[in-house]
Every structure is written in structure tokens, then in C-alpha cells.
Motif scaffolding. Sequence first.
Motif, PDB file in Angstrom:
ATOM      1  N   ALA A 111       0.828  -1.201   0.000  1.00 20.22           N
ATOM      2  CA  ALA A 111       0.000   0.000   0.000  1.00 20.22           C
ATOM      3  C   ALA A 111       0.862   1.250   0.000  1.00 20.22           C
ATOM      4  O   ALA A 111       1.803   1.380   0.786  1.00 20.22           O
ATOM      5  CB  ALA A 111      -0.918  -0.004   1.211  1.00 20.22           C
ATOM      6  N   ALA A 112       0.523   2.187  -0.895  1.00 21.75           N
ATOM      7  CA  ALA A 112       1.131   3.514  -0.941  1.00 21.75           C
ATOM      8  C   ALA A 112      -0.005   4.506  -0.768  1.00 21.75           C
ATOM      9  O   ALA A 112      -0.825   4.681  -1.677  1.00 21.75           O
ATOM     10  CB  ALA A 112       1.857   3.741  -2.269  1.00 21.75           C
ATOM     11  N   ALA A 113      -0.083   5.128   0.395  1.00 22.92           N
ATOM     12  CA  ALA A 113      -1.217   5.987   0.710  1.00 22.92           C
ATOM     13  C   ALA A 113      -0.736   7.389   1.068  1.00 22.92           C
ATOM     14  O   ALA A 113       0.325   7.556   1.671  1.00 22.92           O
ATOM     15  CB  ALA A 113      -2.023   5.409   1.872  1.00 22.92           C
ATOM     16  N   SER A 148       4.142  -3.881  -7.389  1.00 22.42           N
ATOM     17  CA  SER A 148       3.803  -5.274  -7.142  1.00 22.42           C
ATOM     18  C   SER A 148       2.355  -5.523  -7.545  1.00 22.42           C
ATOM     19  O   SER A 148       1.508  -4.620  -7.482  1.00 22.42           O
ATOM     20  CB  SER A 148       3.997  -5.593  -5.655  1.00 22.42           C
ATOM     21  OG  SER A 148       3.311  -6.767  -5.281  1.00 22.42           O
ATOM     22  N   GLU A 149       2.064  -6.738  -7.943  1.00 29.64           N
ATOM     23  CA  GLU A 149       0.682  -7.103  -8.258  1.00 29.64           C
ATOM     24  C   GLU A 149      -0.217  -6.999  -7.029  1.00 29.64           C
ATOM     25  O   GLU A 149      -1.446  -6.987  -7.150  1.00 29.64           O
ATOM     26  CB  GLU A 149       0.642  -8.517  -8.822  1.00 29.64           C
ATOM     27  CG  GLU A 149       1.325  -8.623 -10.196  1.00 29.64           C
ATOM     28  CD  GLU A 149       1.578 -10.062 -10.615  1.00 29.64           C
ATOM     29  OE1 GLU A 149       1.412 -10.957  -9.770  1.00 29.64           O
ATOM     30  OE2 GLU A 149       1.957 -10.278 -11.787  1.00 29.64           O
ATOM     31  N   GLU A 150       0.388  -6.873  -5.840  1.00 34.05           N
ATOM     32  CA  GLU A 150      -0.370  -6.703  -4.598  1.00 34.05           C
ATOM     33  C   GLU A 150      -0.365  -5.259  -4.107  1.00 34.05           C
ATOM     34  O   GLU A 150      -0.874  -4.966  -3.024  1.00 34.05           O
ATOM     35  CB  GLU A 150       0.210  -7.618  -3.515  1.00 34.05           C
ATOM     36  CG  GLU A 150       0.094  -9.108  -3.843  1.00 34.05           C
ATOM     37  CD  GLU A 150       0.705  -9.996  -2.780  1.00 34.05           C
ATOM     38  OE1 GLU A 150       1.320  -9.457  -1.831  1.00 34.05           O
ATOM     39  OE2 GLU A 150       0.565 -11.229  -2.891  1.00 34.05           O
ATOM     40  N   ALA A 151       0.193  -4.358  -4.886  1.00 34.05           N
ATOM     41  CA  ALA A 151       0.283  -2.956  -4.481  1.00 34.05           C
ATOM     42  C   ALA A 151      -1.064  -2.251  -4.619  1.00 34.05           C
ATOM     43  O   ALA A 151      -1.965  -2.705  -5.340  1.00 34.05           O
ATOM     44  CB  ALA A 151       1.334  -2.231  -5.312  1.00 34.05           C
ATOM     45  N   SER A 152      -1.189  -1.134  -3.928  1.00 33.12           N
ATOM     46  CA  SER A 152      -2.351  -0.262  -4.091  1.00 33.12           C
ATOM     47  C   SER A 152      -1.906   1.176  -3.843  1.00 33.12           C
ATOM     48  O   SER A 152      -0.873   1.423  -3.215  1.00 33.12           O
ATOM     49  CB  SER A 152      -3.479  -0.639  -3.124  1.00 33.12           C
ATOM     50  OG  SER A 152      -3.076  -0.447  -1.774  1.00 33.12           O
ATOM     51  N   PHE A 153      -2.712   2.098  -4.357  1.00 28.89           N
ATOM     52  CA  PHE A 153      -2.421   3.523  -4.227  1.00 28.89           C
ATOM     53  C   PHE A 153      -3.682   4.227  -3.755  1.00 28.89           C
ATOM     54  O   PHE A 153      -4.790   3.882  -4.183  1.00 28.89           O
ATOM     55  CB  PHE A 153      -1.986   4.118  -5.567  1.00 28.89           C
ATOM     56  CG  PHE A 153      -0.743   3.482  -6.151  1.00 28.89           C
ATOM     57  CD1 PHE A 153       0.493   4.091  -6.004  1.00 28.89           C
ATOM     58  CD2 PHE A 153      -0.827   2.278  -6.852  1.00 28.89           C
ATOM     59  CE1 PHE A 153       1.636   3.513  -6.542  1.00 28.89           C
ATOM     60  CE2 PHE A 153       0.315   1.694  -7.397  1.00 28.89           C
ATOM     61  CZ  PHE A 153       1.542   2.315  -7.228  1.00 28.89           C
ATOM     62  N   ALA A 154      -3.518   5.237  -2.905  1.00 30.77           N
ATOM     63  CA  ALA A 154      -4.668   6.030  -2.462  1.00 30.77           C
ATOM     64  C   ALA A 154      -4.183   7.420  -2.068  1.00 30.77           C
ATOM     65  O   ALA A 154      -3.278   7.547  -1.242  1.00 30.77           O
ATOM     66  CB  ALA A 154      -5.372   5.369  -1.282  1.00 30.77           C
ATOM     67  N   TRP A 155      -4.786   8.439  -2.705  1.00 33.42           N
ATOM     68  CA  TRP A 155      -4.519   9.811  -2.280  1.00 33.42           C
ATOM     69  C   TRP A 155      -5.561  10.139  -1.228  1.00 33.42           C
ATOM     70  O   TRP A 155      -6.529  10.858  -1.470  1.00 33.42           O
ATOM     71  CB  TRP A 155      -4.559  10.735  -3.508  1.00 33.42           C
ATOM     72  CG  TRP A 155      -3.288  10.581  -4.266  1.00 33.42           C
ATOM     73  CD1 TRP A 155      -2.160  11.341  -4.143  1.00 33.42           C
ATOM     74  CD2 TRP A 155      -2.962   9.551  -5.204  1.00 33.42           C
ATOM     75  NE1 TRP A 155      -1.155  10.847  -4.932  1.00 33.42           N
ATOM     76  CE2 TRP A 155      -1.616   9.743  -5.604  1.00 33.42           C
ATOM     77  CE3 TRP A 155      -3.666   8.460  -5.738  1.00 33.42           C
ATOM     78  CZ2 TRP A 155      -0.975   8.914  -6.508  1.00 33.42           C
ATOM     79  CZ3 TRP A 155      -3.027   7.629  -6.645  1.00 33.42           C
ATOM     80  CH2 TRP A 155      -1.698   7.868  -7.019  1.00 33.42           C
ATOM     81  N   GLY A 204     -10.380  10.051  -2.601  1.00 29.71           N
ATOM     82  CA  GLY A 204      -9.423   9.370  -1.731  1.00 29.71           C
ATOM     83  C   GLY A 204      -9.500   7.864  -1.835  1.00 29.71           C
ATOM     84  O   GLY A 204      -8.943   7.148  -0.996  1.00 29.71           O
ATOM     85  N   ARG A 205     -10.142   7.347  -2.879  1.00 24.48           N
ATOM     86  CA  ARG A 205     -10.372   5.905  -2.969  1.00 24.48           C
ATOM     87  C   ARG A 205      -9.091   5.133  -3.283  1.00 24.48           C
ATOM     88  O   ARG A 205      -8.121   5.689  -3.795  1.00 24.48           O
ATOM     89  CB  ARG A 205     -11.432   5.598  -4.030  1.00 24.48           C
ATOM     90  CG  ARG A 205     -11.001   5.890  -5.463  1.00 24.48           C
ATOM     91  CD  ARG A 205     -12.116   5.538  -6.442  1.00 24.48           C
ATOM     92  NE  ARG A 205     -11.762   5.818  -7.838  1.00 24.48           N
ATOM     93  CZ  ARG A 205     -11.079   4.979  -8.613  1.00 24.48           C
ATOM     94  NH1 ARG A 205     -10.671   3.796  -8.135  1.00 24.48           N
ATOM     95  NH2 ARG A 205     -10.800   5.286  -9.860  1.00 24.48           N
ATOM     96  N   LYS A 206      -9.142   3.843  -2.994  1.00 23.92           N
ATOM     97  CA  LYS A 206      -7.988   2.978  -3.246  1.00 23.92           C
ATOM     98  C   LYS A 206      -7.991   2.505  -4.692  1.00 23.92           C
ATOM     99  O   LYS A 206      -9.024   2.135  -5.242  1.00 23.92           O
ATOM    100  CB  LYS A 206      -8.015   1.778  -2.299  1.00 23.92           C
ATOM    101  CG  LYS A 206      -6.797   0.891  -2.430  1.00 23.92           C
ATOM    102  CD  LYS A 206      -6.706  -0.123  -1.304  1.00 23.92           C
ATOM    103  CE  LYS A 206      -7.722  -1.220  -1.461  1.00 23.92           C
ATOM    104  NZ  LYS A 206      -7.527  -2.306  -0.466  1.00 23.92           N
ATOM    105  N   VAL A 207      -6.801   2.507  -5.293  1.00 24.18           N
ATOM    106  CA  VAL A 207      -6.602   2.037  -6.658  1.00 24.18           C
ATOM    107  C   VAL A 207      -5.731   0.793  -6.596  1.00 24.18           C
ATOM    108  O   VAL A 207      -4.614   0.843  -6.083  1.00 24.18           O
ATOM    109  CB  VAL A 207      -5.901   3.125  -7.505  1.00 24.18           C
ATOM    110  CG1 VAL A 207      -5.582   2.605  -8.898  1.00 24.18           C
ATOM    111  CG2 VAL A 207      -6.755   4.389  -7.572  1.00 24.18           C
ATOM    112  N   ASP A 208      -6.230  -0.338  -7.084  1.00 23.11           N
ATOM    113  CA  ASP A 208      -5.426  -1.550  -7.029  1.00 23.11           C
ATOM    114  C   ASP A 208      -4.386  -1.540  -8.149  1.00 23.11           C
ATOM    115  O   ASP A 208      -4.361  -0.646  -9.000  1.00 23.11           O
ATOM    116  CB  ASP A 208      -6.290  -2.807  -7.065  1.00 23.11           C
ATOM    117  CG  ASP A 208      -7.065  -2.980  -8.380  1.00 23.11           C
ATOM    118  OD1 ASP A 208      -6.674  -2.399  -9.417  1.00 23.11           O
ATOM    119  OD2 ASP A 208      -8.068  -3.724  -8.371  1.00 23.11           O
ATOM    120  N   ALA A 209      -3.543  -2.547  -8.162  1.00 21.98           N
ATOM    121  CA  ALA A 209      -2.407  -2.562  -9.088  1.00 21.98           C
ATOM    122  C   ALA A 209      -2.854  -2.560 -10.542  1.00 21.98           C
ATOM    123  O   ALA A 209      -2.281  -1.846 -11.379  1.00 21.98           O
ATOM    124  CB  ALA A 209      -1.519  -3.769  -8.807  1.00 21.98           C
TER     125      ALA A 209
END
Length: 268
Positions: free
Chosen positions: A114-116, A132-139, A172-177
Motif C-alpha cells: 500500500a502507498a497511501a 507489485s501485483e499486490e500494491a495499491s495507491f490512495a490519495w 481518496g479511494r484505493k486504486v489496485d495494481a
Amino acid sequence: MPTFDFIDLRTQDGVATLTLNRPDKRNAFTDAMRAEFVAALQWVAGERAVRALVLTGAGKGFCAGGDVAGMQQRMEAPAGEVAFNGWSRQQTVHQAVSLLFHMPKPTIAAVNGAAAGLGADTALACDFVLASEEASFAWSYIARGLIPDGGGMYFLPRRVGLARAKELIYSGRKVDAGEALALGVADRLAPPATLLAEAQAWAASLSQGSATALALGKSILNQSFELSAEQVFAMGSQAQGICYTSSEHRESVTAFLARMAQAREARQ
């Protein structure tokens, strides 16, 4: 090479790997960790033997952003000091982002989880994002009543477009890889087991050319959206003049001419 409490810094074959190292807190930044991050980036920028940088996180997360305990301390400060304390902290945030963005060598964020918030901004300050295929991003700043303060309002629109950047920041939602790759937040995906090795190999491949040309070219490319064509042409002419005097250019041309001479002799 300097050593730190919250940053792990190692080099191999000209590639520095900087690991944010507070895995129990998902590598969230404290003031002390941020100061170490600045010092580590300064060392990498100034070390001639280092030709590229890979940035990653220890444990399951890349970076959870700013440490919430620090936010609590900020709110508990006397009312008359909150604004100036916040401004002072922001100077270090901006120094770190600027050092990473202007690093005169290729940079790759190897986003392992997770990168938040500030973590997502920090990843985008790099030249490339390998997720990573398991990464995620969220502003996710909006959930704390804040705006992106780590460069996200500059970097994100340049990667995904203005309307999409607004949507990600407002929600602010989460974005998957997978979505990150489709949107352009990430440039490539990798299996978790090979993420770091792939990032290091990519960094090595990007840094084989002239360090002088790379640094000068990057400095102009980073400004190209804000400049006119004539300004880019003028800056390019000045940079090329410097390249003409570099040892890399001289050695390359000399080697090329020698190969051409040998080829002519072989044909005779």
C-alpha cells in the motif's frame, strides 16, 4: 555510506536501494524518518559511483503516508504555534520531494504494498513506478481533512490527466495494481517475489549511458510541460554544449572512430 535508524540504504553495481524501514507502522513518515530520508537522498545525489536509485518499503507496505501520532502532536500544540510548526514540517516534506524529483540519475519506485497519502506522492516523485501485483495507491488526504502536500497535485495530473486526478484526490479511494497500470499511475507490474530484483535490473539498464547526458536531459524533461518549445530548445542547446565537453562524449566518439577505422582496414 551513512547509516540510519529508519532508512536502509545499500548499493550494488551502481544501483542504490533505499528502503523505508518502519515495517511495524507500514513505513509511515515521522519527523525523524523524514530527516533521514532527506540525508539519504542527498548522499545518493552526490555519490558519483551511484548511477540509479530504487526506492521501496520494508514489510508489507510501501508507505502509509504521514504518521498519525505526529498529526496528534501537531493538534496538541498551542494554538498560536500550530501554523508555524506545520509550515516548518512542510519545508522538510518539500525538500525530500524536490530531492527525489530532481535526482540527477534515474529513479524507480518499487511499490511493494500500500502507498497511501504521502506514500503515493513519494512514489510518483520517481521517474518510474514498478508496482507489485499486490500494491495499491490512495490519495487519502481528504479522509484527514487535508490536501496532497507531497507533490501529488503536480505529479498525478501529469500521469493520469486533470479530471482523473481530481476524481482520485476528491474521493481518496484505493486504486489496485491493475487499475494503477491502466490509468498510468504505475508503469509496470511485477510479481511480489521478483519486484525488487526487477526494479534493480531496470534501474541498471537505464543508467548505462552517459551520467552527464542523463542528468542534463532529466533536468530539462522535468520542466518541459511548463516551458515553451523555444525555452526547451534553448536549454537543450546549452546542455548539449556541456555534453560536448564531457569525458563520456569524447570516449564514445573516439571508440566509434576507432571501430570504423578497423572496419575499413578489414575490408581492404
